[in-house]
Scaffold this motif. Sequence first.
Motif, short mmCIF file in Angstrom:
data_model
loop_
_atom_site.label_atom_id
_atom_site.label_comp_id
_atom_site.label_asym_id
_atom_site.label_seq_id
_atom_site.Cartn_x
_atom_site.Cartn_y
_atom_site.Cartn_z
N SER A 148 0.83 -1.01 -0.04
CA SER A 148 0.12 -0.05 -0.05
C SER A 148 0.76 1.41 -0.05
O SER A 148 2.18 1.19 0.25
CB SER A 148 -0.92 0.01 1.16
N PRO A 149 0.38 2.50 -0.22
CA PRO A 149 1.15 3.66 -0.32
C PRO A 149 1.83 3.93 1.24
O PRO A 149 3.01 4.18 1.41
CB PRO A 149 0.11 4.63 -0.65
N VAL A 150 1.01 3.72 2.29
CA VAL A 150 1.36 3.78 3.46
C VAL A 150 2.65 2.80 3.88
O VAL A 150 3.74 3.12 4.35
CB VAL A 150 0.44 3.73 4.62
N GLY A 151 2.31 1.55 3.48
CA GLY A 151 3.45 0.72 3.87
C GLY A 151 4.65 0.86 2.99
O GLY A 151 6.03 0.62 3.53
N ALA A 152 4.68 1.19 1.78
CA ALA A 152 5.79 1.61 0.77
C ALA A 152 6.28 2.71 1.41
O ALA A 152 7.79 2.71 1.45
CB ALA A 152 5.43 1.79 -0.63
N SER A 153 5.68 3.87 2.03
CA SER A 153 6.42 4.78 2.69
C SER A 153 7.15 4.58 3.84
O SER A 153 8.10 4.71 4.08
CB SER A 153 5.40 5.98 2.97
N PHE A 154 6.56 3.57 4.60
CA PHE A 154 6.86 3.16 5.94
C PHE A 154 8.52 2.51 5.41
O PHE A 154 9.44 2.54 6.30
CB PHE A 154 6.08 2.11 6.51
N LEU A 155 8.51 1.49 4.44
CA LEU A 155 9.68 0.75 4.01
C LEU A 155 10.74 1.89 3.47
O LEU A 155 11.68 1.46 3.97
CB LEU A 155 9.26 -0.36 2.82
N SER A 156 10.42 2.82 2.73
CA SER A 156 11.38 3.67 2.24
C SER A 156 11.86 4.40 3.40
O SER A 156 13.18 4.93 2.94
CB SER A 156 10.67 4.77 1.19
N LYS A 157 11.31 4.55 4.63
CA LYS A 157 12.16 5.14 5.70
C LYS A 157 12.79 4.43 6.47
O LYS A 157 13.50 5.01 7.44
CB LYS A 157 11.12 6.09 6.32
N GLN A 158 12.92 3.06 6.26
CA GLN A 158 13.73 2.10 7.24
C GLN A 158 15.06 2.21 7.19
O GLN A 158 15.76 2.28 8.28
CB GLN A 158 13.26 0.69 6.70
N SER A 159 15.80 2.72 5.98
CA SER A 159 17.11 2.99 6.20
C SER A 159 17.31 4.39 6.98
O SER A 159 18.27 4.01 7.74
CB SER A 159 17.50 3.26 4.54
N ASN A 160 16.67 5.25 6.79
CA ASN A 160 16.79 6.45 7.82
C ASN A 160 16.80 5.96 9.20
O ASN A 160 17.48 6.40 10.11
CB ASN A 160 16.04 7.47 7.28
N LEU A 161 15.60 5.20 9.42
CA LEU A 161 15.18 4.90 10.73
C LEU A 161 16.51 3.98 11.50
O LEU A 161 16.98 4.16 12.56
CB LEU A 161 14.33 3.78 11.15
N VAL A 162 17.06 2.98 10.63
CA VAL A 162 18.23 2.21 11.04
C VAL A 162 19.47 3.11 11.23
O VAL A 162 20.04 2.83 12.57
CB VAL A 162 18.69 1.32 10.07
N ASP A 163 19.84 4.02 10.73
CA ASP A 163 20.91 5.17 10.75
C ASP A 163 20.58 5.84 12.23
O ASP A 163 21.57 5.94 12.80
CB ASP A 163 20.87 6.16 9.75
N ALA A 164 19.34 6.47 12.02
CA ALA A 164 19.05 7.20 13.36
C ALA A 164 19.34 6.36 14.73
O ALA A 164 19.76 6.66 15.60
CB ALA A 164 17.70 7.99 13.18
N SER A 165 18.65 5.16 14.56
CA SER A 165 18.77 4.24 15.77
C SER A 165 20.00 3.84 16.29
O SER A 165 20.52 3.78 17.28
CB SER A 165 17.87 3.08 15.40
N MET A 166 20.83 3.91 15.10
CA MET A 166 22.19 3.36 15.43
C MET A 166 23.13 4.28 15.98
O MET A 166 23.79 4.08 17.08
CB MET A 166 22.98 2.80 14.01
#
Length: 174
Positions: free
Chosen positions: A123-141
């Motif tokens: 879905s559009p929301v799911g695709a947006s969620f996934l597209s931000k995972q890399s940024n989330l990993v960087d910030a979390s690390m």
Amino acid sequence: MNVRTALFAVIAVAGLCAPAMAADDEAAKLKLAEELIELSQAKQMSKQIVAQMAPMQMQVIRATRPDTTLTDEELETVLDKTSEIMIEEMAPAIDALIDKMAPVYAEVYTLEELQGVVAFYNSPVGASFLSKQSNLVDASMAVSAQWAQETMPGVMARAQPRIKEMVEKYKAQQ
């Protein structure tokens, strides 16, 4: 044919079909699990985490300054190259591990759950969620690294006397 015979025949046919239907469900679950893993970018995220952790591990080695005849500059070069080698060597291992996860997902989740999550990621929301995972990993690390720098010295200072006491008690019992 009487009612009892007809009922028996229906039950027998259902009993024969049930394993085939269950096998179809399991195959569908496995296929959806594989799709979910692909959509969730598990391989890429895992490799990103390893790539970020390797330099952190090298920092720990730098901080302990292993006994060596290398100059500081030479040690830095060796540790940087070691980090690169570890990242390169881990890539196929991560791929193999993630490939082994689909049967686990298929076992844990129902067909409906897998269908729902795959639909969400598509879905559009799911695709947006996934597209931000890399940024989330960087910030979390980054947050995790800062937390470790702030927390671990105190944890180690409190833990070392307790560990020393435990070791001494263990030795006394021998």
